[in-house]
Design a protein around this motif. Sequence first.
Motif, PDB file in Angstrom:
ATOM      1  N   UNK A 112       0.835  -1.211   0.000  1.00 50.48           N
ATOM      2  CA  UNK A 112       0.000   0.000   0.000  1.00 50.48           C
ATOM      3  C   UNK A 112       0.871   1.263   0.000  1.00 50.48           C
ATOM      4  N   UNK A 113       1.635   1.442  -1.071  1.00 49.96           N
ATOM      5  CA  UNK A 113       2.635   2.512  -1.112  1.00 49.96           C
ATOM      6  C   UNK A 113       2.511   3.389  -2.353  1.00 49.96           C
ATOM      7  N   UNK A 114       1.366   3.358  -3.017  1.00 51.39           N
ATOM      8  CA  UNK A 114       1.229   4.054  -4.293  1.00 51.39           C
ATOM      9  C   UNK A 114       1.627   5.536  -4.198  1.00 51.39           C
ATOM     10  N   UNK A 115       1.184   6.224  -3.159  1.00 53.58           N
ATOM     11  CA  UNK A 115       1.490   7.648  -3.031  1.00 53.58           C
ATOM     12  C   UNK A 115       2.569   7.936  -1.992  1.00 53.58           C
ATOM     13  N   UNK A 116       3.284   6.891  -1.601  1.00 49.36           N
ATOM     14  CA  UNK A 116       4.320   7.087  -0.582  1.00 49.36           C
ATOM     15  C   UNK A 116       5.654   7.441  -1.236  1.00 49.36           C
ATOM     16  N   UNK A 117       5.639   8.463  -2.098  1.00 50.18           N
ATOM     17  CA  UNK A 117       6.908   8.977  -2.603  1.00 50.18           C
ATOM     18  C   UNK A 117       7.542   9.848  -1.522  1.00 50.18           C
ATOM     19  N   UNK A 118       8.819  10.084  -1.642  1.00 49.27           N
ATOM     20  CA  UNK A 118       9.555  10.782  -0.584  1.00 49.27           C
ATOM     21  C   UNK A 118       9.042  12.208  -0.374  1.00 49.27           C
ATOM     22  N   UNK A 119       8.737  12.904  -1.459  1.00 48.39           N
ATOM     23  CA  UNK A 119       8.270  14.279  -1.344  1.00 48.39           C
ATOM     24  C   UNK A 119       6.945  14.363  -0.594  1.00 48.39           C
ATOM     25  N   UNK A 120       6.010  13.477  -0.920  1.00 50.15           N
ATOM     26  CA  UNK A 120       4.709  13.479  -0.241  1.00 50.15           C
ATOM     27  C   UNK A 120       4.851  13.061   1.214  1.00 50.15           C
ATOM     28  N   UNK A 121       5.773  12.148   1.469  1.00 51.01           N
ATOM     29  CA  UNK A 121       6.055  11.726   2.844  1.00 51.01           C
ATOM     30  C   UNK A 121       6.514  12.919   3.688  1.00 51.01           C
ATOM     31  N   UNK A 122       7.431  13.712   3.160  1.00 50.11           N
ATOM     32  CA  UNK A 122       7.921  14.879   3.891  1.00 50.11           C
ATOM     33  C   UNK A 122       6.791  15.880   4.131  1.00 50.11           C
ATOM     34  N   UNK A 123       5.951  16.071   3.127  1.00 41.94           N
ATOM     35  CA  UNK A 123       4.852  17.018   3.254  1.00 41.94           C
ATOM     36  C   UNK A 123       3.844  16.559   4.294  1.00 41.94           C
ATOM     37  N   UNK A 124       3.464  15.289   4.232  1.00 37.81           N
ATOM     38  CA  UNK A 124       2.452  14.750   5.148  1.00 37.81           C
ATOM     39  C   UNK A 124       2.920  14.797   6.601  1.00 37.81           C
ATOM     40  N   UNK A 125       4.185  14.446   6.822  1.00 39.80           N
ATOM     41  CA  UNK A 125       4.701  14.406   8.194  1.00 39.80           C
ATOM     42  C   UNK A 125       5.358  15.713   8.617  1.00 39.80           C
ATOM     43  N   UNK A 126       5.306  16.710   7.713  1.00 37.96           N
ATOM     44  CA  UNK A 126       5.856  18.040   7.996  1.00 37.96           C
ATOM     45  C   UNK A 126       7.338  17.952   8.404  1.00 37.96           C
ATOM     46  N   UNK A 127       8.109  17.254   7.565  1.00 32.38           N
ATOM     47  CA  UNK A 127       9.530  17.058   7.825  1.00 32.38           C
ATOM     48  C   UNK A 127      10.373  17.822   6.815  1.00 32.38           C
ATOM     49  N   UNK A 128      11.585  18.157   7.214  1.00 35.82           N
ATOM     50  CA  UNK A 128      12.538  18.763   6.296  1.00 35.82           C
ATOM     51  C   UNK A 128      13.315  17.654   5.591  1.00 35.82           C
ATOM     52  N   UNK A 129      13.750  17.924   4.370  1.00 37.61           N
ATOM     53  CA  UNK A 129      14.569  16.973   3.632  1.00 37.61           C
ATOM     54  C   UNK A 129      15.953  16.924   4.267  1.00 37.61           C
ATOM     55  N   UNK A 130      16.236  15.842   4.974  1.00 41.59           N
ATOM     56  CA  UNK A 130      17.514  15.693   5.669  1.00 41.59           C
ATOM     57  C   UNK A 130      17.910  14.232   5.662  1.00 41.59           C
ATOM     58  N   UNK A 131      19.119  13.962   6.045  1.00 40.72           N
ATOM     59  CA  UNK A 131      19.589  12.576   6.103  1.00 40.72           C
ATOM     60  C   UNK A 131      18.752  11.771   7.089  1.00 40.72           C
ATOM     61  N   UNK A 132      18.375  12.402   8.207  1.00 42.85           N
ATOM     62  CA  UNK A 132      17.558  11.724   9.213  1.00 42.85           C
ATOM     63  C   UNK A 132      16.185  11.362   8.637  1.00 42.85           C
ATOM     64  N   UNK A 133      15.568  12.304   7.918  1.00 39.53           N
ATOM     65  CA  UNK A 133      14.251  12.049   7.339  1.00 39.53           C
ATOM     66  C   UNK A 133      14.313  10.934   6.299  1.00 39.53           C
ATOM     67  N   UNK A 134      15.371  10.929   5.488  1.00 41.19           N
ATOM     68  CA  UNK A 134      15.529   9.901   4.467  1.00 41.19           C
ATOM     69  C   UNK A 134      15.694   8.522   5.104  1.00 41.19           C
ATOM     70  N   UNK A 135      16.423   8.459   6.216  1.00 39.59           N
ATOM     71  CA  UNK A 135      16.597   7.177   6.919  1.00 39.59           C
ATOM     72  C   UNK A 135      15.265   6.699   7.504  1.00 39.59           C
TER      73      UNK A 135
END
Length: 344
Positions: free
Chosen positions: A84-107
């Motif tokens: 169930x990952x159709x819209x779980x791209x990295x950009x949308x993940x950051x937006x949904x969880x209100x995260x900054x693009x960082x090494x920690x977020x990517x991990x």
Amino acid sequence: MSTAVEKFVKNISNPNDKTIYVLDGGQGTYLENSGINVNSQIWCSIPFTKDSFWNENEKSTERRIMEQMFKDFLNAGCNLVMTPTYQLNYSSYLTELKLDDSEKSLKQYDSLLTKIGSFTRKQTLNRDKKDVLVVDSIGCYGSMILAEFTGKYGDDAANIDYYKHYKPQLDNFLQNDNIDIIGFETVPNFYELKFLLSLDSKILNKPYFIGLSTNDNQELRDGTPLSKVGELLNELKTSNKLNENFILFGCNCCSFVSSSKSIHSLKESLNFYLPLISYPNSGEIYDTVTKEWHKPKDELLYAGNSNNWQVSVDKYIDDNCKVIGGCCRTTPADIKSIYEAINK
């Protein structure tokens, strides 16, 4: 590659093999109908972001529903299930969880994908020794900008960095042993399709398929005729530039009736054998004002009728479809109708 995957690839690549595989159906529909709010940037993946979901000792309601969803689709007869990952791209993940693009977020993102792959695999085990393959669902670039049903990527679609969109998911799923097949879904734009077909086996080293988002005129949503799509594939095949891991091609989430026409158009446009895949939506129509789905007035346009599925399945099989399933608004009952139609 596991024995089950090798068997699958061998069967579908043989035009004389009569084995037809069944894919699962509308996961978002199932979750919504079961009371889970999936109205988010990451859609069906939203339950996985909650700590309570991962507590196996005290299973949350959302986890029990998710487990029941896989059980119901598997009991209906499918032998391929999607993450169930159709819209779980990295950009949308950051937006949904209100995260900054960082090494920690990517991990964190990578860890979440790994857990989802493991969870999905676990649902397929102990199925009376039937081999069930796990397909990683990756939404097209359009899924991130709400354009998978228009194909409108702007005036510079040829120069979009599509790899930036796909890379975070691919980096995980290509090395994830719980993922058998990569599925690129609802691709509506010719330039994006060209990009995906340009990826060689060094980048895409697992079996994968591409599902196109098509309209009722046998075109990509951006207006590209499917005959032109066939010409591109023929050229790549002739020049020996098709990735050997490209195992399936077809349509998904197009209308129930037009799907068979699009599949036929693709088959007719190819001058070589390529196994096809079709998993249309239910044929229901979404009212953007009331935000409700309605059955079409003509029952022949609606998938929720086993005889309608029989007619479509027969057409799919005649046109080299080796995998058949459902997309939005299709249910375990639809998957059961597909399974029964195949076995007739």
